[in-house]
Write a protein that holds these residues in place. Structure first.
Motif, PDB file in Angstrom:
ATOM      1  N   VAL A  34       0.880  -1.178   0.087  1.00 32.32           N
ATOM      2  CA  VAL A  34       0.147  -0.043  -0.134  1.00 32.32           C
ATOM      3  C   VAL A  34       1.080   1.148   0.033  1.00 32.32           C
ATOM      4  CG1 VAL A  34      -0.313  -0.157   2.665  1.00 32.32           C
ATOM      5  CG2 VAL A  34      -2.026   1.085   0.962  1.00 32.32           C
ATOM      6  N   LEU A  35       0.662   2.209  -0.704  1.00 30.77           N
ATOM      7  CA  LEU A  35       1.198   3.370  -0.777  1.00 30.77           C
ATOM      8  C   LEU A  35       0.747   4.299   0.136  1.00 30.77           C
ATOM      9  CD1 LEU A  35       1.265   3.710  -4.707  1.00 30.77           C
ATOM     10  CD2 LEU A  35       2.981   3.449  -3.502  1.00 30.77           C
ATOM     11  N   VAL A  36       1.813   5.072   0.841  1.00 29.60           N
ATOM     12  CA  VAL A  36       1.368   6.041   1.796  1.00 29.60           C
ATOM     13  C   VAL A  36       2.132   7.440   1.520  1.00 29.60           C
ATOM     14  CG1 VAL A  36       1.739   6.706   4.362  1.00 29.60           C
ATOM     15  CG2 VAL A  36       0.997   4.282   3.566  1.00 29.60           C
ATOM     16  N   ASP A  37       1.227   8.433   1.225  1.00 26.25           N
ATOM     17  CA  ASP A  37       1.847   9.746   0.974  1.00 26.25           C
ATOM     18  C   ASP A  37       2.317  10.425   2.334  1.00 26.25           C
ATOM     19  OD1 ASP A  37       1.991  12.777   0.492  1.00 26.25           O
ATOM     20  OD2 ASP A  37       0.974  12.203  -1.529  1.00 26.25           O
ATOM     21  N   THR A  38       3.438  10.905   2.517  1.00 19.41           N
ATOM     22  CA  THR A  38       3.804  11.456   3.782  1.00 19.41           C
ATOM     23  C   THR A  38       3.783  13.122   3.548  1.00 19.41           C
ATOM     24  OG1 THR A  38       6.258  11.634   3.077  1.00 19.41           O
ATOM     25  CG2 THR A  38       5.255   9.667   4.198  1.00 19.41           C
ATOM     26  N   VAL A  74       4.748   1.356   1.666  1.00 16.13           N
ATOM     27  CA  VAL A  74       5.477   2.047   0.615  1.00 16.13           C
ATOM     28  C   VAL A  74       5.243   3.421   0.607  1.00 16.13           C
ATOM     29  CG1 VAL A  74       6.275   2.437  -1.709  1.00 16.13           C
ATOM     30  CG2 VAL A  74       5.626   0.158  -1.149  1.00 16.13           C
ATOM     31  N   VAL A  75       6.194   4.146   1.351  1.00 20.40           N
ATOM     32  CA  VAL A  75       6.131   5.648   1.601  1.00 20.40           C
ATOM     33  C   VAL A  75       6.857   6.403   0.667  1.00 20.40           C
ATOM     34  CG1 VAL A  75       5.978   5.442   4.176  1.00 20.40           C
ATOM     35  CG2 VAL A  75       8.374   5.843   3.078  1.00 20.40           C
ATOM     36  N   PRO A  80      13.147  13.238  -5.411  1.00 18.82           N
ATOM     37  CA  PRO A  80      14.404  12.831  -4.840  1.00 18.82           C
ATOM     38  C   PRO A  80      14.891  13.797  -3.973  1.00 18.82           C
ATOM     39  CG  PRO A  80      14.172  12.707  -7.232  1.00 18.82           C
ATOM     40  CD  PRO A  80      12.896  13.219  -6.679  1.00 18.82           C
ATOM     41  N   GLY A  81      14.345  15.073  -3.884  1.00 16.71           N
ATOM     42  CA  GLY A  81      15.002  16.104  -3.102  1.00 16.71           C
ATOM     43  C   GLY A  81      14.075  16.212  -1.416  1.00 16.71           C
ATOM     44  N   CYS A  82      13.398  15.445  -1.396  1.00 16.41           N
ATOM     45  CA  CYS A  82      12.423  15.410  -0.227  1.00 16.41           C
ATOM     46  C   CYS A  82      12.786  14.221   0.732  1.00 16.41           C
ATOM     47  CB  CYS A  82      10.956  15.262  -0.502  1.00 16.41           C
ATOM     48  SG  CYS A  82       9.946  15.274   0.720  1.00 16.41           S
ATOM     49  N   ASN A  83      12.968  14.336   1.835  1.00 15.29           N
ATOM     50  CA  ASN A  83      13.211  13.090   2.833  1.00 15.29           C
ATOM     51  C   ASN A  83      11.947  13.083   3.615  1.00 15.29           C
ATOM     52  OD1 ASN A  83      13.531  15.147   4.634  1.00 15.29           O
ATOM     53  ND2 ASN A  83      15.583  14.692   5.217  1.00 15.29           N
ATOM     54  N   GLY A  84      10.998  13.610   3.352  1.00 12.86           N
ATOM     55  CA  GLY A  84       9.645  13.282   4.345  1.00 12.86           C
ATOM     56  C   GLY A  84       9.349  11.795   4.424  1.00 12.86           C
ATOM     57  N   GLY A  85       9.522  11.133   3.312  1.00 14.29           N
ATOM     58  CA  GLY A  85       9.200   9.721   3.474  1.00 14.29           C
ATOM     59  C   GLY A  85      10.242   8.895   4.050  1.00 14.29           C
ATOM     60  N   THR A  86      11.596   9.398   4.059  1.00 16.26           N
ATOM     61  CA  THR A  86      12.540   8.747   4.846  1.00 16.26           C
ATOM     62  C   THR A  86      12.472   8.963   6.549  1.00 16.26           C
ATOM     63  OG1 THR A  86      14.128   9.523   3.056  1.00 16.26           O
ATOM     64  CG2 THR A  86      15.016   8.609   5.102  1.00 16.26           C
ATOM     65  N   SER A  87      11.968  10.106   6.761  1.00 16.20           N
ATOM     66  CA  SER A  87      11.800  10.156   8.302  1.00 16.20           C
ATOM     67  C   SER A  87      10.562   9.556   8.945  1.00 16.20           C
ATOM     68  CB  SER A  87      11.700  11.812   8.615  1.00 16.20           C
ATOM     69  OG  SER A  87      10.656  12.408   8.009  1.00 16.20           O
TER      70      SER A  87
END
Length: 135
Positions: A34-38, A74-75, A80-87
């Protein structure tokens, strides 16, 4: 110079954790992910991946229990320049969820011509030939 073993371990870890948009779409279609938009609400309203759940990183604590535990999460963030998904991924991984991060985020989903949604309308644009394998 860093030793070869350390470099290989780093690459192996990235491959185990990151997922590209083509593989992510296939996993979602197969019911495995499932995709999750952060991103924040304004970004979500501007457009998001069709069928994605919305869990902005500022609302993780209140929304984590609503995420499915039987599929890979899947966040993604803007690109590529955004790390919201990473955190967000870090928090979800620490909570015991199976998480992968979408390489290229929303930007590369759109550039591949995959379905997006805005205002309840699902659409897609023509694939960008620079990022797709289609000819």
């Amino acid at each position: 110079m860093t030793d070869l073993g350390a470099r290989l371990a780093h690459v192996d870890a990235r491959l185990a954790y990151e997922i590209d948009v083509i593989a992510a779409r296939e996993a979602v279609e197969a019911g495995e992910a499932v995709l999750v938009d952060t991103r924040r609400l304004e970004s979500w309203r501007h457009g998001h991946i069709a069928g994605a759940l919305h869990l902005p990183k500022t609302e993780i604590a209140s929304g984590i229990d609503s995420l499915p535990r039987d599929r890979t999460i899947v966040v993604y963030g803007w690109g590529p320049g955004c790390n919201g998904g990473t955190s967000t991924a870090r928090v979800l991984l620490a909570a015991g969820l199976d998480v992968r991060e979408l390489l290229g985020g929303y930007e590369y989903w759109v550039r591949n011509g995959f379905d997006t949604e805005s205002g309840g309308v699902v659409s897609h644009q023509s694939p960008d030939p620079l990022v797709t394998a289609e000819s």
